[in-house]
Enzyme design. Structure first.
Site, PDB file in Angstrom:
ATOM      1  N   SER A  82      37.927  23.896  -0.707  1.00 25.02           N
ATOM      2  CA  SER A  82      37.452  22.503  -0.887  1.00 25.02           C
ATOM      3  C   SER A  82      36.594  22.080   0.307  1.00 25.02           C
ATOM      4  O   SER A  82      37.026  21.272   1.130  1.00 25.02           O
ATOM      5  CB  SER A  82      38.609  21.536  -1.101  1.00 25.02           C
ATOM      6  OG  SER A  82      39.620  21.700  -0.148  1.00 25.02           O
TER       7      SER A  82
ATOM      8  N   ASP B 173       0.867  -1.174   0.000  1.00 25.95           N
ATOM      9  CA  ASP B 173       0.000   0.000   0.000  1.00 25.95           C
ATOM     10  C   ASP B 173       0.905   1.225   0.000  1.00 25.95           C
ATOM     11  O   ASP B 173       1.621   1.488   0.960  1.00 25.95           O
ATOM     12  CB  ASP B 173      -0.886  -0.014   1.257  1.00 25.95           C
ATOM     13  CG  ASP B 173      -1.809   1.192   1.319  1.00 25.95           C
ATOM     14  OD1 ASP B 173      -2.139   1.736   0.251  1.00 25.95           O
ATOM     15  OD2 ASP B 173      -2.186   1.592   2.437  1.00 25.95           O
ATOM     16  N   THR B 174       0.906   1.979  -1.100  1.00 26.51           N
ATOM     17  CA  THR B 174       1.836   3.094  -1.246  1.00 26.51           C
ATOM     18  C   THR B 174       1.123   4.424  -1.024  1.00 26.51           C
ATOM     19  O   THR B 174      -0.059   4.559  -1.325  1.00 26.51           O
ATOM     20  CB  THR B 174       2.487   3.090  -2.641  1.00 26.51           C
ATOM     21  OG1 THR B 174       1.461   3.202  -3.636  1.00 26.51           O
ATOM     22  CG2 THR B 174       3.246   1.804  -2.869  1.00 26.51           C
TER      23      THR B 174
END
Length: 637
Positions: A547, A115-116
């Site tokens: 960086s 069940d999404t």
């Protein structure tokens, strides 16, 4: 005598249980999902299927009835959605948030249903549920028709490779079982389905709440002559037979070596059939042999097919390990290191082109770099939109490169060997799911040109060991000042060096780059490649760059030979760096004139274990340079 009867009864019960288990063991399994927009009735439908297939225990049913009364279900009827919406937040809001998996079985087949969630913000959860499904039930509220999420979930289901689609027009009881409403919705959906390549689907009018056309034909829809939902799920054909007909492929999960007399390769067969005596090829190495035995816990097999987990032994001692793919010799899979792929981004933080991620495909795990998207897909209009990155739930087509060749098949042909996930190297979080389309052939015409003068000879001529001194730290920390002093000292000692400064390279090599996270990553990647070439020339390379991201510093480290990358953290507090502010950059950043400035509105990730750490509050620039040179030359001896 009673003991004898009890023994016989127990034996009969045991036989019944054994027969029952045997019966269920040989049933086919169908994995399916329910999807669609919010409140289309997905959870209610699954609850109804569980209830009608007698997969609810008495205590569960009693709790369900009590919960239904507590949440105020109309007319004291059962609220079937409560069987599936297990999270407290779901029950409170009346929506599905996470993917809920449920198992049930009928006399004909076993099922695992996912069940999404319907909300757009949980699209990544829907993709997770769809990734292993054979069939999708797309629900539509008969009162609302085809909605944006209907289109989104249909597109995703098709993209994931689901070819069995059921269009369940739900809540027909709320529109009086009107055939005209049903026909209009089906016509609208068919027009959309054709536009995205869904060739066929089965449409049915249902009511998950009332049970119409769920397990049997409903008298409320005499105009509908198609199957009910459960009988259709019991009989629909899945791709198992098709995968068995394809060439043999098995990804190696484990090298089985219980003793010196046995060496086998264990894995799940993703397609095809294999028999003892078959000629096989191992990818990406290309080594060949023949199958000697097919070993299982229950004994050797004469053949094995797609879906079985087995251990293969070979007639020859060949190099094969976890991550390799065993294929039929005359129809091997491809091996490549550059691909076009579709990516569904699943992380809150946006995709950073150029950043290395872990790519996991089947049993293979490699480092991969994703380039800027070719385009992003607008799933509502199917437009291809220009994009520099992908954010949460976005779908795009990208080029990606891996650090070594991997064995694969296009996702359309084989989910197991074409579907992958991307994992953030720092957090170990899964950030994306993807589908490989094809290998990019352009790299196959570019070969590494061997040269007679090696990097070792170049270093010997200079009487030094190549190295990269990678200075990192906040703006104003003193990187350029200390780096310049280090180079002067090395020059006086007849050492061959070159200084790459962050500001200087942006005047030429990287003048096309800005200061977004993605551009910072590309800036460091290019500098890393230049530094690597300079170490090939035998130089000591000194770099002075903020960086800011650990992942990119580690990326450059991985480019270099072992021991040649020396991370130097010029450690200065933000307050001290701001106090210096020679260029006035912090002032501009604080006032909003300068965006994406490290330490203010862009993060800095300090090194966790640098080779050298310079605390600028404890030593002068001159002392710092002496310390770095002493460490460099001491390590080189």
């Amino acid at each position: 005598m009673s003991g004898t009867y009890e023994y016989e009864a127990d034996a009969l019960i045991a036989e019944d249980i054994e027969a029952y288990l045997a019966q269920h063991q040989h049933k086919s399994l169908l994995r399916f999902i329910t999807c669609g927009s919010v409140d289309d009735g997905k959870s209610t439908l699954i609850g109804r299927l569980l209830y009608d297939s007698k997969m609810i225990f008495e205590d569960q049913l009693a709790a369900l009835e009590a919960d239904s009364k507590r949440v105020g279900t109309q007319g004291q009827e059962i609220d079937f959605a409560l069987l599936v919406d297990g999270l407290a937040a779901e029950r409170e809001q009346g929506i599905t948030i996470d993917v809920a998996y449920r198992f049930f079985a009928t006399d004909k087949r076993k099922f695992i249903v996912a069940d999404t969630p319907g909300h757009e913000q949980y699209t990544r959860n829907m993709v997770t549920g769809a990734s292993t499904a054979d069939l999708a039930v797309i629900l539509i509220d008969a009162r609302k028709g085809v909605l944006t999420q209907t289109r989104r979930h249909s597109y995703l289901a098709h993209l994931i490779g689901i070819r069995n689609i059921v269009l369940a027009v739900n809540k027909m009881d709320l529109v009086g079982y009107d055939q005209a409403v049903f026909d209009r919705i089906v016509a609208d959906y068919r027009q959309f389905a054709d536009s995205i390549g869904i060739a066929d689907f089965v449409a049915m009018p249902i009511s998950g709440f009332k049970g119409d056309n769920i397990t049997a034909a409903s008298p409320n829809t005499p105009w509908y002559s198609g199957p009910a939902l459960l009988p259709h799920l019991e009989t629909v054909q899945v791709d198992t037979a098709a995968m068995q007909a394809r060439p043999f492929r098995m990804a190696v999960q484990w090298v089985n070596r219980p003793n010196l007399d046995f060496r086998g390769f264990s894995g799940l067969i993703s397609s095809g059939t294999v028999r003892p005596g078959d000629a096989i090829r191992v990818l990406p190495s290309g080594k060949t042999s023949t199958v000697a035995r097919i070993v299982t816990f229950d004994g050797d097999l004469d053949q094995a097919i797609a879906g079985q987990s087995v251990t293969l032994t070979m007639a020859d001692e060949i190099d094969c390990s976890r991550g390799d793919v065993i294929t039929i010799a005359d129809e091997p899979v491809q091996a490549a290191d550059q691909f076009e792929a579709t990516v569904v981004w699943m992380d809150e933080a946006e995709m950073l082109p150029g950043r290395p991620y872990w790519l996991k495909l089947g049993t293979q795990t490699v480092s991969a770099t994703v380039h800027a998207p070719k385009y992003q897909v607008n799933v509502n209009s199917m437009e291809h939109l220009a994009a520099k990155t992908l954010d949460l739930n976005a779908i795009g087509v990208v080029t990606l490169a891996t650090d070594r060749a991997i064995a694969f098949e296009p996702y359309a042909d084989n989910r197991d060997l074409g579907g992958f996930i991307l994992i953030d190297k720092m957090t170990n979080a899964t950030v994306a799911a993807g589908m490989l389309h094809f290998a990019l052939r352009r790299a196959q015409n570019v070969h590494w040109q061997a040269t007679d003068v090696t990097r070792e000879k170049r270093a010997d001529l200079k009487n030094q060991k190549p190295a990269v001194l990678w200075f990192t730290g906040l703006s104003g920390a003193g990187k350029s000042t200390i780096a310049n002093l280090v180079e002067k000292k090395l020059t006086r000692m007849n050492r061959h060096s070159f200084l790459l400064d962050g500001d200087n390279v942006r005047h030429g090599l990287n003048k096309d780059l800005g200061f977004t996270d993605a551009d910072r990553i590309e800036n460091i990647r290019r500098v890393g490649e230049v530094a690597r070439l300079m170490t090939d020339a035998g130089l000591v390379v000194i770099t002075a760059f903020i960086s800011p991201f650990r992942a990119e510093r580690e990326m450059v480290r991985a480019m270099m030979a072992p021991g040649e990358f020396v991370e130097v953290h010029i450690d200065t507090t933000l307050a001290e760096a701001e106090k210096r502010d020679v260029k006035g950059l912090y002032r501009k950043a604080r006032s909003g004139e300068l965006k994406n400035f490290t330490g203010i509105d862009s993060p800095y990730e300090p090194p966790e274990a640098p080779e050298i750490r310079i605390d600028t509050s404890a030593m002068t620039a001159e002392q710092a340079a002496d310390h770095i040179v002493d460490r460099l030359l001491g390590d080189a001896q």
